[in-house]
Motif scaffolding. Sequence first.
Motif, PDB file in Angstrom:
ATOM      1  N   ASP A 121      28.921  28.524  34.568  1.00 57.65           N
ATOM      2  CA  ASP A 121      28.785  29.950  34.848  1.00 57.65           C
ATOM      3  C   ASP A 121      29.523  30.344  36.134  1.00 57.65           C
ATOM      4  O   ASP A 121      28.904  30.591  37.163  1.00 57.65           O
ATOM      5  CB  ASP A 121      27.290  30.291  34.952  1.00 57.65           C
ATOM      6  N   PHE A 122      30.864  30.351  36.066  1.00 60.17           N
ATOM      7  CA  PHE A 122      31.686  30.908  37.142  1.00 60.17           C
ATOM      8  C   PHE A 122      33.069  31.200  36.583  1.00 60.17           C
ATOM      9  O   PHE A 122      33.469  30.606  35.575  1.00 60.17           O
ATOM     10  CB  PHE A 122      31.761  29.963  38.347  1.00 60.17           C
ATOM     11  N   PRO A 123      33.826  32.113  37.188  1.00 58.27           N
ATOM     12  CA  PRO A 123      35.162  32.430  36.697  1.00 58.27           C
ATOM     13  C   PRO A 123      36.101  31.224  36.828  1.00 58.27           C
ATOM     14  O   PRO A 123      36.207  30.642  37.909  1.00 58.27           O
ATOM     15  CB  PRO A 123      35.617  33.591  37.577  1.00 58.27           C
ATOM     16  N   PHE A 124      36.796  30.892  35.763  1.00 60.04           N
ATOM     17  CA  PHE A 124      37.703  29.745  35.749  1.00 60.04           C
ATOM     18  C   PHE A 124      39.096  30.088  36.248  1.00 60.04           C
ATOM     19  O   PHE A 124      39.858  29.187  36.620  1.00 60.04           O
ATOM     20  CB  PHE A 124      37.830  29.194  34.332  1.00 60.04           C
ATOM     21  N   SER A 125      39.467  31.373  36.220  1.00 59.98           N
ATOM     22  CA  SER A 125      40.858  31.716  36.528  1.00 59.98           C
ATOM     23  C   SER A 125      40.939  33.103  37.151  1.00 59.98           C
ATOM     24  O   SER A 125      39.917  33.707  37.500  1.00 59.98           O
ATOM     25  CB  SER A 125      41.710  31.638  35.244  1.00 59.98           C
ATOM     26  N   LEU A 126      42.171  33.589  37.309  1.00 64.84           N
ATOM     27  CA  LEU A 126      42.450  34.885  37.938  1.00 64.84           C
ATOM     28  C   LEU A 126      43.266  35.757  36.989  1.00 64.84           C
ATOM     29  O   LEU A 126      43.866  35.258  36.026  1.00 64.84           O
ATOM     30  CB  LEU A 126      43.247  34.671  39.226  1.00 64.84           C
ATOM     31  N   PRO A 127      43.328  37.063  37.243  1.00 63.22           N
ATOM     32  CA  PRO A 127      44.193  37.937  36.452  1.00 63.22           C
ATOM     33  C   PRO A 127      45.655  37.484  36.530  1.00 63.22           C
ATOM     34  O   PRO A 127      46.091  36.911  37.535  1.00 63.22           O
ATOM     35  CB  PRO A 127      44.003  39.308  37.110  1.00 63.22           C
ATOM     36  N   LYS A 128      46.386  37.766  35.496  1.00 66.52           N
ATOM     37  CA  LYS A 128      47.758  37.274  35.380  1.00 66.52           C
ATOM     38  C   LYS A 128      48.633  37.676  36.557  1.00 66.52           C
ATOM     39  O   LYS A 128      49.472  36.878  37.019  1.00 66.52           O
ATOM     40  CB  LYS A 128      48.383  37.776  34.075  1.00 66.52           C
ATOM     41  N   SER A 183      40.365  37.648  50.300  1.00 63.96           N
ATOM     42  CA  SER A 183      41.189  38.623  51.017  1.00 63.96           C
ATOM     43  C   SER A 183      42.650  38.536  50.581  1.00 63.96           C
ATOM     44  O   SER A 183      43.334  39.556  50.466  1.00 63.96           O
ATOM     45  CB  SER A 183      41.067  38.420  52.526  1.00 63.96           C
ATOM     46  N   THR A 184      43.122  37.326  50.306  1.00 59.70           N
ATOM     47  CA  THR A 184      44.494  37.150  49.807  1.00 59.70           C
ATOM     48  C   THR A 184      44.656  37.813  48.449  1.00 59.70           C
ATOM     49  O   THR A 184      45.657  38.499  48.178  1.00 59.70           O
ATOM     50  CB  THR A 184      44.840  35.655  49.713  1.00 59.70           C
ATOM     51  N   CYS A 185      43.673  37.605  47.584  1.00 61.38           N
ATOM     52  CA  CYS A 185      43.724  38.217  46.255  1.00 61.38           C
ATOM     53  C   CYS A 185      43.692  39.733  46.347  1.00 61.38           C
ATOM     54  O   CYS A 185      44.431  40.431  45.629  1.00 61.38           O
ATOM     55  CB  CYS A 185      42.561  37.713  45.405  1.00 61.38           C
ATOM     56  N   ARG A 186      42.869  40.271  47.237  1.00 60.13           N
ATOM     57  CA  ARG A 186      42.787  41.730  47.381  1.00 60.13           C
ATOM     58  C   ARG A 186      44.111  42.311  47.878  1.00 60.13           C
ATOM     59  O   ARG A 186      44.568  43.352  47.387  1.00 60.13           O
ATOM     60  CB  ARG A 186      41.643  42.098  48.331  1.00 60.13           C
ATOM     61  N   LEU A 204      41.167  43.393  40.641  1.00 63.96           N
ATOM     62  CA  LEU A 204      41.682  43.338  39.278  1.00 63.96           C
ATOM     63  C   LEU A 204      40.779  42.423  38.450  1.00 63.96           C
ATOM     64  O   LEU A 204      40.276  41.423  38.954  1.00 63.96           O
ATOM     65  CB  LEU A 204      43.106  42.775  39.265  1.00 63.96           C
ATOM     66  N   ARG A 205      40.593  42.785  37.206  1.00 64.92           N
ATOM     67  CA  ARG A 205      39.797  41.943  36.324  1.00 64.92           C
ATOM     68  C   ARG A 205      40.658  41.390  35.194  1.00 64.92           C
ATOM     69  O   ARG A 205      41.635  42.024  34.771  1.00 64.92           O
ATOM     70  CB  ARG A 205      38.610  42.723  35.749  1.00 64.92           C
ATOM     71  N   ARG A 206      40.288  40.229  34.731  1.00 63.29           N
ATOM     72  CA  ARG A 206      40.951  39.635  33.575  1.00 63.29           C
ATOM     73  C   ARG A 206      40.561  40.402  32.314  1.00 63.29           C
ATOM     74  O   ARG A 206      39.566  41.136  32.300  1.00 63.29           O
ATOM     75  CB  ARG A 206      40.531  38.172  33.424  1.00 63.29           C
ATOM     76  N   GLU A 207      41.309  40.219  31.258  1.00 62.84           N
ATOM     77  CA  GLU A 207      40.947  40.858  29.991  1.00 62.84           C
ATOM     78  C   GLU A 207      39.550  40.430  29.550  1.00 62.84           C
ATOM     79  O   GLU A 207      38.752  41.247  29.099  1.00 62.84           O
ATOM     80  CB  GLU A 207      41.967  40.503  28.911  1.00 62.84           C
TER      81      GLU A 207
END
Length: 260
Positions: A68-75, A106-109, A123-126
Amino acid sequence: MGSRVLGVDFSGASDAGRSLWLTEARSTGEGLVVEDCYSAADEWGVDRERAHAGLRERATDFSVVGLDFPFSLPKALLDEHCCGTWRGLVAWLTGDGPDDPDTFASTCRSTARAYTGDGTAQLRRETDLRRAALCPYDSIVQYQTFHGVRNVLAGLADDPDAAVLPMQSGPAATRVVEVYPAATFGWLGLYREGYKGDHRERRATNIEGIEACSVDIGNFRDAYESSHDALDSLAAAVSAGRVGADPPRHGPREEGHIYV
């Protein structure tokens, strides 16, 4: 005998063992049978590194593991920092990339703002959009994403007997999938929210809904009613137990997929 299933409610906190819970089950012709439920603290202690190392080793004992955690990031973020690939994300977070969850987020933002040009930082993934999940670097989940990829998935990705779906393909003794208990409960028409904390009656309702789907929870009713973390690990096991040989996905493969 059926296949062995592990459902995990993950934590990235410094004392992760306290709230990281695991449900062990077996998938049979009659449904899912729960065989054990316990906290990481009981197995490996409260320290994050020890709990995550224990989980990583334990995972390979199972046919399918739901985390139960996000495996990846938006493209867009994968393209900017990770050569467009999920393996690039693993290398980024285990190599010379951000070395803590706050820097990671912060880098992602900053990258998101530059990409959108309109100030949008999240940003969110599909798959996040489809399952009403948070942005993978939202402040609520940034610790889970960072430490989950770095401490758990990185080791499993290099294990020839494991495959992190859907990014890695081919036969594997252990398939590792991303799950989201809230989405599981929502799919079942149960309490997606409002069942944590003091709401034991709502947890009981969610348990009854899961039992109605051919799930035998054994002698663990009190554990699931007492702890929402334990209950989330049950939901994780339910979704992991539903994963087929070639499950469908939403969005690019490298973004990952929430299995429900």
